[in-house]
Structures are given as C-alpha cells and as structure tokens.
Design a protein around this motif. Structure first.
Motif, PDB file in Angstrom:
ATOM      1  N   ARG A 118       0.631  -1.051  -0.138  1.00  0.00           N
ATOM      2  CA  ARG A 118       0.022  -0.026  -0.182  1.00  0.00           C
ATOM      3  C   ARG A 118       1.084   1.310  -0.280  1.00  0.00           C
ATOM      4  O   ARG A 118       2.283   1.333   0.601  1.00  0.00           O
ATOM      5  CB  ARG A 118      -1.032  -0.146   1.322  1.00  0.00           C
ATOM      6  CG  ARG A 118      -0.489   0.197   2.419  1.00  0.00           C
ATOM      7  CD  ARG A 118      -1.121  -0.124   4.005  1.00  0.00           C
ATOM      8  NE  ARG A 118      -0.860  -0.177   4.794  1.00  0.00           N
ATOM      9  CZ  ARG A 118      -0.651   0.798   5.880  1.00  0.00           C
ATOM     10  NH1 ARG A 118      -1.602   1.738   5.265  1.00  0.00           N
ATOM     11  NH2 ARG A 118      -0.305   1.055   7.005  1.00  0.00           N
ATOM     12  N   TYR A 119       0.512   2.387  -0.177  1.00  0.00           N
ATOM     13  CA  TYR A 119       1.344   3.772   0.019  1.00  0.00           C
ATOM     14  C   TYR A 119      -0.072   5.137   0.034  1.00  0.00           C
ATOM     15  O   TYR A 119      -0.710   4.454  -0.074  1.00  0.00           O
ATOM     16  CB  TYR A 119       1.935   4.149  -2.174  1.00  0.00           C
ATOM     17  CG  TYR A 119       1.463   3.563  -2.848  1.00  0.00           C
ATOM     18  CD1 TYR A 119       1.059   5.656  -3.176  1.00  0.00           C
ATOM     19  CD2 TYR A 119       0.614   2.499  -3.741  1.00  0.00           C
ATOM     20  CE1 TYR A 119      -0.183   6.176  -4.552  1.00  0.00           C
ATOM     21  CE2 TYR A 119       0.615   3.008  -4.900  1.00  0.00           C
ATOM     22  CZ  TYR A 119      -0.344   4.542  -5.530  1.00  0.00           C
ATOM     23  OH  TYR A 119      -1.035   4.654  -6.295  1.00  0.00           O
ATOM     24  N   TRP A 120       0.492   5.453   0.088  1.00  0.00           N
ATOM     25  CA  TRP A 120      -0.301   7.065   0.574  1.00  0.00           C
ATOM     26  C   TRP A 120       0.265   8.047   0.609  1.00  0.00           C
ATOM     27  O   TRP A 120       1.181   8.496   1.150  1.00  0.00           O
ATOM     28  CB  TRP A 120      -1.476   6.875   1.884  1.00  0.00           C
ATOM     29  CG  TRP A 120      -0.060   6.881   2.460  1.00  0.00           C
ATOM     30  CD1 TRP A 120      -0.546   7.642   3.985  1.00  0.00           C
ATOM     31  CD2 TRP A 120       0.397   5.960   3.876  1.00  0.00           C
ATOM     32  NE1 TRP A 120       0.917   7.751   4.839  1.00  0.00           N
ATOM     33  CE2 TRP A 120       0.574   6.363   4.458  1.00  0.00           C
ATOM     34  CE3 TRP A 120       0.281   4.240   2.890  1.00  0.00           C
ATOM     35  CZ2 TRP A 120       1.360   5.193   5.230  1.00  0.00           C
ATOM     36  CZ3 TRP A 120       1.223   3.980   4.062  1.00  0.00           C
ATOM     37  CH2 TRP A 120       1.836   3.824   5.266  1.00  0.00           C
ATOM     38  N   PRO A 121       0.201   8.998  -0.283  1.00  0.00           N
ATOM     39  CA  PRO A 121       0.783  10.436   0.105  1.00  0.00           C
ATOM     40  C   PRO A 121       0.450  10.950   0.988  1.00  0.00           C
ATOM     41  O   PRO A 121      -0.411  11.381   1.754  1.00  0.00           O
ATOM     42  CB  PRO A 121       0.212  11.493  -1.384  1.00  0.00           C
ATOM     43  CG  PRO A 121      -0.968  10.863  -1.877  1.00  0.00           C
ATOM     44  CD  PRO A 121      -1.365   9.364  -1.169  1.00  0.00           C
ATOM     45  N   ILE A 122       1.611  12.405   1.404  1.00  0.00           N
ATOM     46  CA  ILE A 122       1.494  12.714   3.114  1.00  0.00           C
ATOM     47  C   ILE A 122       2.594  14.015   2.606  1.00  0.00           C
ATOM     48  O   ILE A 122       3.470  13.752   2.018  1.00  0.00           O
ATOM     49  CB  ILE A 122       1.583  11.524   3.993  1.00  0.00           C
ATOM     50  CG1 ILE A 122       1.197  12.672   5.086  1.00  0.00           C
ATOM     51  CG2 ILE A 122       3.536  11.593   3.642  1.00  0.00           C
ATOM     52  CD1 ILE A 122       1.721  11.549   6.664  1.00  0.00           C
ATOM     53  N   ASN A 123       2.119  15.258   3.142  1.00  0.00           N
ATOM     54  CA  ASN A 123       2.897  16.398   3.577  1.00  0.00           C
ATOM     55  C   ASN A 123       3.596  15.933   4.011  1.00  0.00           C
ATOM     56  O   ASN A 123       3.871  15.690   4.837  1.00  0.00           O
ATOM     57  CB  ASN A 123       1.942  17.620   4.171  1.00  0.00           C
ATOM     58  CG  ASN A 123       2.772  18.624   4.191  1.00  0.00           C
ATOM     59  OD1 ASN A 123       4.065  18.250   4.268  1.00  0.00           O
ATOM     60  ND2 ASN A 123       2.732  20.067   3.472  1.00  0.00           N
ATOM     61  N   ILE A 124       5.438  15.975   3.924  1.00  0.00           N
ATOM     62  CA  ILE A 124       6.113  16.204   4.460  1.00  0.00           C
ATOM     63  C   ILE A 124       6.611  15.399   6.584  1.00  0.00           C
ATOM     64  O   ILE A 124       7.026  15.168   7.329  1.00  0.00           O
ATOM     65  CB  ILE A 124       7.992  16.036   3.430  1.00  0.00           C
ATOM     66  CG1 ILE A 124       8.823  15.368   4.014  1.00  0.00           C
ATOM     67  CG2 ILE A 124       8.212  17.398   3.907  1.00  0.00           C
ATOM     68  CD1 ILE A 124      10.309  15.332   3.494  1.00  0.00           C
ATOM     69  N   GLU A 125       6.010  17.372   6.310  1.00  0.00           N
ATOM     70  CA  GLU A 125       6.205  18.206   7.410  1.00  0.00           C
ATOM     71  C   GLU A 125       4.735  16.770   8.826  1.00  0.00           C
ATOM     72  O   GLU A 125       5.183  16.793   9.840  1.00  0.00           O
ATOM     73  CB  GLU A 125       5.428  19.678   7.505  1.00  0.00           C
ATOM     74  CG  GLU A 125       6.691  20.313   6.706  1.00  0.00           C
ATOM     75  CD  GLU A 125       7.981  20.012   7.019  1.00  0.00           C
ATOM     76  OE1 GLU A 125       7.478  19.695   8.478  1.00  0.00           O
ATOM     77  OE2 GLU A 125       8.568  20.347   6.216  1.00  0.00           O
ATOM     78  N   GLY A 126       3.956  16.451   7.857  1.00  0.00           N
ATOM     79  CA  GLY A 126       3.223  15.637   8.378  1.00  0.00           C
ATOM     80  C   GLY A 126       3.593  13.815   8.913  1.00  0.00           C
ATOM     81  O   GLY A 126       3.013  13.068   9.442  1.00  0.00           O
ATOM     82  N   PHE A 127       4.442  13.792   8.742  1.00  0.00           N
ATOM     83  CA  PHE A 127       5.361  12.606   8.782  1.00  0.00           C
ATOM     84  C   PHE A 127       6.831  12.281   9.981  1.00  0.00           C
ATOM     85  O   PHE A 127       7.607  12.899  10.161  1.00  0.00           O
ATOM     86  CB  PHE A 127       6.304  11.945   7.984  1.00  0.00           C
ATOM     87  CG  PHE A 127       6.582  10.387   7.255  1.00  0.00           C
ATOM     88  CD1 PHE A 127       6.004   9.627   7.033  1.00  0.00           C
ATOM     89  CD2 PHE A 127       8.043  10.684   7.699  1.00  0.00           C
ATOM     90  CE1 PHE A 127       6.625   8.171   7.464  1.00  0.00           C
ATOM     91  CE2 PHE A 127       8.572   9.211   7.405  1.00  0.00           C
ATOM     92  CZ  PHE A 127       7.733   7.872   7.460  1.00  0.00           C
ATOM     93  N   ASP A 128       6.200  11.456  10.442  1.00  0.00           N
ATOM     94  CA  ASP A 128       7.278  11.381  12.051  1.00  0.00           C
ATOM     95  C   ASP A 128       8.529  11.632  11.294  1.00  0.00           C
ATOM     96  O   ASP A 128       9.053  10.865  10.978  1.00  0.00           O
ATOM     97  CB  ASP A 128       7.274   9.619  12.369  1.00  0.00           C
ATOM     98  CG  ASP A 128       7.931  10.040  13.733  1.00  0.00           C
ATOM     99  OD1 ASP A 128       8.444  10.582  14.134  1.00  0.00           O
ATOM    100  OD2 ASP A 128       8.256   8.774  14.337  1.00  0.00           O
ATOM    101  N   GLN A 129       9.022  12.709  11.830  1.00  0.00           N
ATOM    102  CA  GLN A 129      10.434  13.418  11.669  1.00  0.00           C
ATOM    103  C   GLN A 129      11.865  12.882  12.412  1.00  0.00           C
ATOM    104  O   GLN A 129      12.405  12.675  11.799  1.00  0.00           O
ATOM    105  CB  GLN A 129      10.341  14.969  11.925  1.00  0.00           C
ATOM    106  CG  GLN A 129       9.338  16.022  11.655  1.00  0.00           C
ATOM    107  CD  GLN A 129       9.463  16.112  10.343  1.00  0.00           C
ATOM    108  OE1 GLN A 129      10.383  16.636   9.381  1.00  0.00           O
ATOM    109  NE2 GLN A 129       8.590  15.389   9.011  1.00  0.00           N
TER     110      GLN A 129
END
Length: 384
Positions: free
Chosen positions: A83-94
């Motif tokens: 599976r894959y999904w788009p996300i704002n990089i700022e919303g990903f676990d930094q």
C-alpha cells in the motif's frame, strides 16, 4: 506494483537509499523502518539534477526528499508494494527522517536542504522558534526579509559599495521558502561602468574583475563566519576575539533575533573552496554575539570618515566610514560652534569623532562627548 531498484545510493545490509522508475517518473526511496516481512519506505519524485546534487554532496538527503511529491510506501521484503499514500512531509514522523543538512557522505557536514539553496550564490536561513510551515504574520515576514537584505548587502559587497543604494548594485533571489525561512541569493547584478568608477577611485575595472572582487568578498565573508563559529564553539570569544570580529559581528547584528521574533537560529551558506559550507548560529550563539556587540560598540570609541552632510540646525554631522554604515554624529551646541570655526569644517573633508555609537540599519548614531577633529581628505587623521 513492484519496485525495481535503479541505483543504490546508500546501503547497510539492505539498500537504504535508492532510485526507482515508477511509470514515467523517477523516484528516490529511503528505507525508514522495518515492518512485518517488509519495509516502510518514504519516497519523492525526483530529477537527474536532484540526484546529481545529492551525489555531489551539495544537497542533503532531506532536501532530495523535499524536492518532489512525497509519499509513504509499505512493501514486502522483495519490494512488492502492499500500500502507499501521499502525505505532506511535515506531517510524517520527523524522527524517522534524516537530519537537516545531512549529506550522502558521512564525511561531509551541513549541506543545502533545498535545490535552490544548493544552486545559490549565498543563502540566509532563519529557523527554529515558532516559525510555521504554512503561514506567518505579514509584518514578521517583512521584518525578516528587510533585515536579511540589510545583512546580505553588508556581507557580500566590497567595502567601497556596501553602504551604497540598490541602484549601484543589487541581488536577485529565488522564491523564499517557509517552515524555516530560506532566502537564496543569486549572483550580484553588477553596476554600470560609469557608477563603478565613482566608487573605486576612478580605476578602470572591467566586468570580469568586478565580478571577481564580489566573489572574493563573499569567500572572505564565509571564511570569517566559519572562524567566528569555531571561536564560539571552543568558548574563545574573549575581548581580543570580539575586537578582531567586531566589523563582522556588526554587519550581522541586524538579523539577531529578539524576544518578539519567531525564529531562534541563523544559518549562512555558500560555496567556499569548492565545498558547500553551512554555518549555523543557534540561540545561544546569537545571545553571546549580541552581548559582545553591546559591550564593544556601546562604549566610547573613535570613528573617522568623510563629511557628507552638515546639519547646523540640529548640531550633527553625517560622515561616511569606509566599510560600514554612515554615522550621524550628534554634538552639543558648544562643541558644534567650536567645530564651525575650524578651517576644514566642510563636506568632502575628514572628521574624527569620539563617543558612544549605536548601530542602526541604515545610519548609525554617535553621541559625541567633545568637538571632533577635522582634517583635509589627503591627511591621515590616525597619525594625529
């Protein structure tokens, strides 16, 4: 969907960083975590330019991931996509992403975090504190850009023109980036020959030579900033060091954050000796530099410059000091009357004043404690 590895850029047992072509687009993938019988990857669409900058250690891994559309991918151990999904990089676990400035090579530190920054002539980055990714107050943005403009002109121009107007020389910038405010400055727009001759004592300087003068100034600035950072890191910013770095500290003082500012850290970046240098001054550094600036410049000292304006009604004289701002020297009525009686008290001659100077963005102010000495421009007042 099956991910087929095109080029492995970093490996530790398994590939950590690699490229793969998905459909008609090239992606860069980073393995950030293990999942059951597989991997959690993050990816971004990329270009040959981004990969080249990354491999040349001019762009950080984080910068490469920020350069395109960001997605998260969960796949099996043979890289079959589950599976894959788009996300704002700022919303990903930094915490799962590389540090800012981390290059592909572990031997290189502090590279650019955006493509524009990696290609820029000089870059100023304001970060930390409460800077937001999506928006900020208009007045805050204006203040930061205004101060960055003032500092850039002081750091990147030869002494002869650093206090001149934008009609003499100017810079172009690329689109500022939020989150941390990055202002990427392109090569200077050089002045016309007719203007150059007035500032460089009439010397015949062609465009190539003038470009070299600006380039040397930028390199000296980066080298001096690097030495100032080293001095702060080893705790050697004593009185002698402050005296050596006084003009540099003064040139960057306009951008030091205060309690009302959203940011806390300042970075200056550019190419020096063939390598990208990022010199970060955090809140502790800027606090120490602000105190050093206060102690050094807010004590009585001598300032010498060419008289450009005489204001009899307000008892002050504006002088142009080589390599720094103009200074408005404020005198008492009695001291000003004493100077008026001096033979060479007129514009174009030299004035040497003593007092406490206060730094301002456009014109510094000095409160003078006595009448100044006045000399012909051909004289050297430091010998008197």
């Amino acid at each position: 969907m099956q991910i087929t590895l095109s080029e492995v850029l970093a490996k530790y047992d398994d590939p950590i960083l690699f490229t793969s072509k998905i459909g008609f687009e090239e992606y860069i993938f980073l393995n950030v975590d293990d999942v059951e019988d597989g991997y959690l990857l993050v990816a971004s669409s990329t270009t040959p330019e981004v990969i080249s900058l990354l491999k040349d250690n001019k762009l950080s891994i984080l910068g490469a991931l920020r350069s395109g559309d960001f997605i998260v991918v969960e796949c099996s151990s043979d890289y079959a996509v589950r599976r894959y999904w788009p996300i704002n990089i700022e919303g990903f676990d930094q915490s799962l992403l590389p540090d800012a400035g981390a290059a592909l090579s572990l031997e290189v530190d502090g590279v650019a975090d955006t493509v524009d920054q990696a290609k820029s002539y000089f870059s100023i980055r304001l970060s930390g504190g409460f800077l937001g990714q999506e928006s900020m107050a208009f007045h805050q943005f204006k203040k930061m850009v205004d101060n960055a403009y003032i500092v850039a002109r002081k750091l990147l121009a030869p002494a002869e023109v650093k206090s001149s107007k934008s009609q003499v020389y100017d810079f172009h910038i690329t689109e500022p980036e939020f989150g941390s405010l990055i202002i990427n400055i392109e090569k200077p727009q050089l002045p016309r020959q007719a203007i150059v001759s007035r500032y460089f004592q009439g010397d015949a300087i062609d465009t190539s030579a003038l470009r070299g003068i600006f380039w040397d100034t930028k390199n000296k600035t980066l080298a001096n900033l690097q030495e100032l950072k080293r001095t702060l890191e080893v705790g050697e910013l004593d009185e002698n060091a402050v005296s050596n770095f006084a003009l540099l500290i003064r040139d960057i003082s306009s951008i030091f954050p205060d309690q009302r500012d959203l940011f806390s850290d300042i970075e200056f970046s550019g190419e020096l000796d063939g390598s990208w240098r990022t010199l970060k001054f955090n809140s502790e550094d800027t606090a120490e530099l602000k105190e050093a600036h206060r102690k050094f410049f807010e004590k009585p000292q001598f300032v010498t410059g060419v008289i450009s304006i005489i204001n009899e009604g307000t008892y002050n004289v504006v002088i142009k000091v080589l390599g720094t701002n103009e200074v408005r020297c404020n005198f008492s009525a009695a001291d000003f009357e004493e100077m008026k009686a001096m033979e060479h008290f007129q514009t174009g001659n030299m004035l040497r004043a003593h007092g406490v100077i206060y730094s301002r963005s456009r014109r510094d102010i000095m409160t003078c404690d006595s009448a100044a000495d006045v000399f012909l421009k051909v004289d050297d007042p430091t010998e008197n």
